[in-house]
Design a protein around this motif. Structure first.
Motif, short mmCIF file in Angstrom:
data_model
loop_
_atom_site.label_atom_id
_atom_site.label_comp_id
_atom_site.label_asym_id
_atom_site.label_seq_id
_atom_site.Cartn_x
_atom_site.Cartn_y
_atom_site.Cartn_z
N GLU A 227 0.80 -1.06 0.20
CA GLU A 227 0.32 0.12 -0.19
C GLU A 227 0.98 1.27 0.02
O GLU A 227 1.62 1.56 0.56
CB GLU A 227 -0.64 -0.03 1.36
N PRO A 228 0.38 2.29 -0.63
CA PRO A 228 -1.01 2.83 -1.18
C PRO A 228 -0.25 1.60 -2.79
O PRO A 228 0.16 1.71 -3.60
CB PRO A 228 -1.22 3.91 -1.84
N GLN A 251 -13.85 4.49 -4.28
CA GLN A 251 -14.56 4.29 -2.85
C GLN A 251 -14.63 3.87 -1.89
O GLN A 251 -14.89 3.43 -0.65
CB GLN A 251 -15.50 5.32 -2.96
N ARG A 254 -11.73 2.31 -0.50
CA ARG A 254 -11.53 2.87 1.10
C ARG A 254 -11.55 3.31 1.76
O ARG A 254 -11.30 3.35 3.01
CB ARG A 254 -11.48 4.56 0.38
N GLN A 255 -13.71 2.77 1.79
CA GLN A 255 -14.09 2.56 2.50
C GLN A 255 -14.01 1.80 3.93
O GLN A 255 -14.54 1.25 4.42
CB GLN A 255 -15.50 2.25 2.77
N GLU A 257 -11.33 0.93 4.21
CA GLU A 257 -10.01 1.13 4.94
C GLU A 257 -8.37 0.34 3.67
O GLU A 257 -7.55 0.51 4.68
CB GLU A 257 -9.32 0.68 6.21
N HIS A 258 -8.86 0.60 2.98
CA HIS A 258 -7.82 -0.06 2.11
C HIS A 258 -7.52 1.03 1.06
O HIS A 258 -7.84 2.16 0.42
CB HIS A 258 -7.91 -0.76 1.21
N ASP A 259 -5.35 1.28 0.57
CA ASP A 259 -4.74 2.17 1.34
C ASP A 259 -4.55 2.61 -0.63
O ASP A 259 -3.67 1.74 -1.05
CB ASP A 259 -3.62 2.68 1.87
N GLU A 261 -5.32 3.95 -4.87
CA GLU A 261 -5.33 5.25 -5.18
C GLU A 261 -5.64 5.05 -7.17
O GLU A 261 -5.08 3.79 -7.56
CB GLU A 261 -3.60 6.57 -5.73
N VAL A 283 -12.80 11.39 -2.75
CA VAL A 283 -12.30 10.40 -3.34
C VAL A 283 -10.90 11.71 -4.16
O VAL A 283 -10.26 10.97 -5.14
CB VAL A 283 -12.22 9.75 -3.61
N TYR A 286 -7.52 11.02 -4.81
CA TYR A 286 -6.82 9.60 -5.05
C TYR A 286 -6.85 9.05 -6.29
O TYR A 286 -6.70 7.87 -6.49
CB TYR A 286 -7.66 8.57 -3.65
#
Length: 403
Positions: A227-228, A251, A254-255, A257-259, A261, A283, A286
């Motif tokens: 990550e990212p 989105q 990321r919700q 909690e994964h980093d 982009e 977002v 990202y």
């Protein structure tokens, strides 16, 4: 063998996957000492290929505003010029009417690459009402589809879009009446062959030959899958590509909690909507809209990313982006359809095509640390797209229609 090859643009041009695939085949045939002349849909800028390859622009005989109609008329106007060839091979299925005319009137063999669905669908995507895969054609059904979708995802306006597709439908109908004069078809995947067969093309005439790999994409993978997680999309920003799912997928990840982009390479009618999406979903920091990236720069872009994502809603014939991702060792996540699992092999995984399906699949790959294994699998699987093998198969196709 004296070959006339009708190119969708011109060799060495930037552009669609079809442009690059056609150039690879032209180069391969030339290296095998075939006498090849290339008829170009766009004006050639320069010839970076062998000096033995002659380039001709299909222009000057027709002023018709519709591109496919114009090109068909340009080919037909050159009927006498084509007499000297053993094979005429069009990389544009929209030229079936004029290539069939050559086959009917001249002592030569004809081949058409079914690079997309322009031989049976005026929209070129077999997406009825832009929603569902089309499996049967009638003029009434096509007219309904054209009329009801011309306003969607189009920068040129409803009138331009619908009139253009009406001309395409007329050309398709003309081609259907002349299929007996096309000696062979090349389909880049099994599902393309199957789709065309449903629309009345003779299965035994259709040879499944994939697109060839451009060796420039055989580079070392440079990301370390930590990550990212950098996710990549390469392609046009159009509705049938499913690009409206990309921002919601980021989105969703990321919700969880994964980093992650996202880099979006390409341009098209949905870019402004996607940019709006990224802001509305918080977002925007990202998501990188990189725009157009040259083919020369693309290998390093793929190689520096951890995942390649393809959320298309149509049955993509054989997107070059799959082959490019395999070559650079970039794991693929795509929608399940047709023969896609054969296409990507151990270099990727499929989902049901929904936003949740993509989020769940990518999250599982990250959590289980499966991305490095997929990277290795892709590098092994891409060998089936070796250019010398593919060009040899094209030669075999030529030989079969000449006998």
């Amino acid at each position: 063998m004296h070959i006339a090859f009708i190119h969708p643009s011109f060799p060495s041009a930037e552009g669609t996957g079809a442009t690059h695939s056609a150039t690879q085949i032209v180069s391969g045939l030339s290296e095998l000492d075939h006498d090849i002349d290339v008829y170009c849909a766009s004006e050639p800028q320069q010839n970076r290929l062998s000096s033995d390859i002659n380039l001709y622009h299909l222009d000057g005989e027709s002023q018709h505003p519709h591109t496919n109609t114009k090109l068909n008329r340009e080919v037909k106007a050159r009927t006498n010029e084509f007499r000297k060839y053993d094979i005429v091979h069009s990389y544009l299925p929209s030229l079936i009417p004029s290539v069939a005319n050559l086959g009917k009137n001249l002592d030569l063999s004809t081949v058409v690459t079914l690079n997309a669905y322009g031989g049976v669908c005026a929209k070129n995507d077999l997406l009825y009402l832009n929603e569902e895969h089309c499996e049967a054609k009638s003029n009434a059904k096509c007219l309904n589809c054209i009329a009801r979708t011309g306003h969607q995802n189009n920068e040129q306006g409803y009138l331009y879009q619908t009139v253009s597709q009406l001309f395409s439908l007329r050309s398709i109908n003309a081609g259907e009446d002349r299929l007996e004069y096309i000696d062979g078809f090349r389909a880049p995947s099994g599902h393309v062959r199957d789709n065309y067969t449903k629309f009345g093309f003779e299965e035994e005439k259709i040879h499944v030959i994939p697109h060839p790999l451009n060796d420039d994409f055989l580079v070392d993978h440079t990301s370390d899958f930590s990550e990212p997680i950098n996710i990549l999309y390469v392609g046009s920003l159009e509705r049938h590509k499913g690009v409206d799912k990309l921002v919601p997928i980021i989105q969703g990840l990321r919700q969880r909690e994964h980093d992650v982009e996202l880099t979006v390479v390409g341009t098209g009618g949905l870019q402004s909507k996607m940019e709006e999406q990224s802001v509305n979903r918080n977002v925007e920091d990202y998501v990188d809209f990189a725009g157009f990236v040259s083919n020369e720069q693309l290998p390093s872009v793929y190689a520096s990313h951890d995942v390649f994502i393809h959320p298309g809603i149509w049955e993509e014939p054989l997107a070059r982006v799959y082959i490019e991702a395999l070559a650079t060792g970039t794991p693929i996540v795509t929608r399940e359809y047709g023969s896609i699992e054969t296409i990507i092999g151990d270099g990727g995984v499929t989902t049901d095509g929904s936003i949740d399906g993509f989020v769940q699949t990518i999250a599982e790959l990250i959590n289980a640390n499966k991305l490095p294994a997929l990277s290795e699998g892709g590098r092994s699987h891409v060998e089936r797209y070796d250019r010398s093998q593919i060009v040899s198969q094209v030669e075999d196709l030529y030989g079969s229609v000449l006998t």
